[in-house]
Design a protein around this motif. Sequence first.
Motif, PDB file in Angstrom:
ATOM      1  N   GLU A 255      -7.664  12.151   5.483  1.00 34.93           N
ATOM      2  CA  GLU A 255      -7.580  13.519   4.973  1.00 34.93           C
ATOM      3  C   GLU A 255      -6.991  14.475   6.022  1.00 34.93           C
ATOM      4  OE1 GLU A 255      -7.660  15.909   1.860  1.00 34.93           O
ATOM      5  OE2 GLU A 255      -8.743  14.032   1.725  1.00 34.93           O
ATOM      6  N   LEU A 256      -7.188  14.176   7.295  1.00 34.81           N
ATOM      7  CA  LEU A 256      -6.671  15.031   8.358  1.00 34.81           C
ATOM      8  C   LEU A 256      -5.149  15.043   8.397  1.00 34.81           C
ATOM      9  CD1 LEU A 256      -9.160  13.987  11.169  1.00 34.81           C
ATOM     10  CD2 LEU A 256      -9.235  16.032   9.754  1.00 34.81           C
ATOM     11  N   LEU A 257      -4.530  13.960   7.916  1.00 35.66           N
ATOM     12  CA  LEU A 257      -3.063  13.875   7.932  1.00 35.66           C
ATOM     13  C   LEU A 257      -2.429  14.658   6.779  1.00 35.66           C
ATOM     14  CD1 LEU A 257      -2.599  10.122   8.834  1.00 35.66           C
ATOM     15  CD2 LEU A 257      -2.575  12.080  10.371  1.00 35.66           C
ATOM     16  N   ALA A 258      -3.126  14.821   5.682  1.00 38.19           N
ATOM     17  CA  ALA A 258      -2.748  15.566   4.451  1.00 38.19           C
ATOM     18  C   ALA A 258      -1.258  15.845   4.375  1.00 38.19           C
ATOM     19  CB  ALA A 258      -3.547  16.846   4.348  1.00 38.19           C
ATOM     20  N   TRP A 259      -0.509  14.863   4.049  1.00 41.40           N
ATOM     21  CA  TRP A 259       0.936  15.031   3.929  1.00 41.40           C
ATOM     22  C   TRP A 259       1.211  15.742   2.677  1.00 41.40           C
ATOM     23  CZ3 TRP A 259       0.925   9.471   5.574  1.00 41.40           C
ATOM     24  CH2 TRP A 259       0.125   8.703   4.761  1.00 41.40           C
TER      25      TRP A 259
ATOM     26  N   LYS B  24       1.846   9.180  -5.767  1.00 42.30           N
ATOM     27  CA  LYS B  24       1.870  10.562  -5.276  1.00 42.30           C
ATOM     28  C   LYS B  24       3.120  11.308  -5.743  1.00 42.30           C
ATOM     29  CE  LYS B  24       1.482  13.323  -1.090  1.00 42.30           C
ATOM     30  NZ  LYS B  24       0.324  14.117  -1.371  1.00 42.30           N
ATOM     31  N   TYR B  25       4.292  10.700  -5.579  1.00 40.32           N
ATOM     32  CA  TYR B  25       5.525  11.404  -5.892  1.00 40.32           C
ATOM     33  C   TYR B  25       6.131  10.992  -7.229  1.00 40.32           C
ATOM     34  CZ  TYR B  25       5.174  12.884  -1.078  1.00 40.32           C
ATOM     35  OH  TYR B  25       4.727  13.420   0.097  1.00 40.32           O
ATOM     36  N   GLY B  26       5.967   9.744  -7.626  1.00 39.03           N
ATOM     37  CA  GLY B  26       6.540   9.296  -8.884  1.00 39.03           C
ATOM     38  C   GLY B  26       5.730   9.736 -10.089  1.00 39.03           C
ATOM     39  N   LEU B  27       4.410   9.588 -10.016  1.00 39.76           N
ATOM     40  CA  LEU B  27       3.545   9.945 -11.138  1.00 39.76           C
ATOM     41  C   LEU B  27       2.763  11.236 -10.912  1.00 39.76           C
ATOM     42  CD1 LEU B  27       2.120   6.398 -11.924  1.00 39.76           C
ATOM     43  CD2 LEU B  27       3.953   7.603 -13.106  1.00 39.76           C
TER      44      LEU B  27
ATOM     45  N   THR C 197       0.830  -1.206   0.000  1.00 35.36           N
ATOM     46  CA  THR C 197       0.000   0.000   0.000  1.00 35.36           C
ATOM     47  C   THR C 197       0.862   1.253   0.000  1.00 35.36           C
ATOM     48  OG1 THR C 197      -1.795  -1.134   1.147  1.00 35.36           O
ATOM     49  CG2 THR C 197      -1.786   1.262   1.259  1.00 35.36           C
ATOM     50  N   LEU C 198       1.878   1.290   0.844  1.00 39.19           N
ATOM     51  CA  LEU C 198       2.748   2.468   0.910  1.00 39.19           C
ATOM     52  C   LEU C 198       3.537   2.669  -0.377  1.00 39.19           C
ATOM     53  CD1 LEU C 198       4.081   2.244   4.570  1.00 39.19           C
ATOM     54  CD2 LEU C 198       2.410   3.861   3.637  1.00 39.19           C
ATOM     55  N   VAL C 199       4.075   1.593  -0.940  1.00 41.98           N
ATOM     56  CA  VAL C 199       4.845   1.714  -2.183  1.00 41.98           C
ATOM     57  C   VAL C 199       3.960   2.231  -3.312  1.00 41.98           C
ATOM     58  CG1 VAL C 199       6.003   0.362  -3.986  1.00 41.98           C
ATOM     59  CG2 VAL C 199       6.620   0.027  -1.599  1.00 41.98           C
ATOM     60  N   VAL C 200       2.763   1.679  -3.445  1.00 36.45           N
ATOM     61  CA  VAL C 200       1.862   2.117  -4.512  1.00 36.45           C
ATOM     62  C   VAL C 200       1.409   3.556  -4.270  1.00 36.45           C
ATOM     63  CG1 VAL C 200      -0.401   1.716  -5.545  1.00 36.45           C
ATOM     64  CG2 VAL C 200       1.101  -0.210  -5.100  1.00 36.45           C
ATOM     65  N   PHE C 201       1.038   3.870  -3.048  1.00 37.95           N
ATOM     66  CA  PHE C 201       0.562   5.226  -2.756  1.00 37.95           C
ATOM     67  C   PHE C 201       1.642   6.272  -3.028  1.00 37.95           C
ATOM     68  CE2 PHE C 201      -0.123   8.846   0.082  1.00 37.95           C
ATOM     69  CZ  PHE C 201      -1.384   9.239  -0.349  1.00 37.95           C
ATOM     70  N   PHE C 202       2.834   6.067  -2.480  1.00 36.67           N
ATOM     71  CA  PHE C 202       3.894   7.051  -2.682  1.00 36.67           C
ATOM     72  C   PHE C 202       4.415   7.034  -4.114  1.00 36.67           C
ATOM     73  CE2 PHE C 202       4.220   6.796   2.011  1.00 36.67           C
ATOM     74  CZ  PHE C 202       3.898   8.121   2.253  1.00 36.67           C
ATOM     75  N   GLY C 203       4.356   5.883  -4.779  1.00 34.99           N
ATOM     76  CA  GLY C 203       4.721   5.843  -6.195  1.00 34.99           C
ATOM     77  C   GLY C 203       3.799   6.699  -7.039  1.00 34.99           C
TER      78      GLY C 203
END
Length: 179
Positions: free
Chosen positions: A175-179, A162-165, A154-160
């Motif tokens: 939503e409260l964490l909104a990094w 968010k930041y990769g694509l 989950t983390l690899v796909v999410f950050f991939g």
Amino acid sequence: MDVATRGSLRTRLEGLVILLVAGAYLFETFNIPDFYQLPDTPGPKTFPELLGLVFAAMGLWLLVSPADLMARIRAKRDGAAPAAGEAAAPRGNLLARLGLDWYFVALWAVVLAYLWFMPDVGFPVATFVLLFAFTWLLGEKRLHVLLGLSLGVTLVVFFGFKYGLNVRLPLGVLELLAW
């Protein structure tokens, strides 16, 4: 027609349906405009094309898989060695007569629940639950493996994404964490 043959036929039909749907999905990706295509970056077609190719590969694999694939999977799960050329007698319920078992139905229920709840719950939570349930239904019972694999993927796909694509995925309850 015995149970093994019916299960093999059902597997091949599922593979054909998945392959046809993936083909139609890939065909539709050609209609996605490239409005925001930047040089040397993935465009809006990248994810749908990759997803379509993965589904097409899975459908093709099911279509050409060995005839006794389902019998071997069930025998391994049940811990019994299937006798050569011998099919188990069908049980009396409808699922057994159709060559289905509760794992198959549960996997589809998890996928449909994921599609239904993901926009509200958010991608990270829904994907974690989906992967946890899939891995458990496919036979893994060790809790540390279930949690670690689900969280890691989950983390690899999410950050991939968010930041990769640079794709925004719904956070839902996070939503409260909104990094």
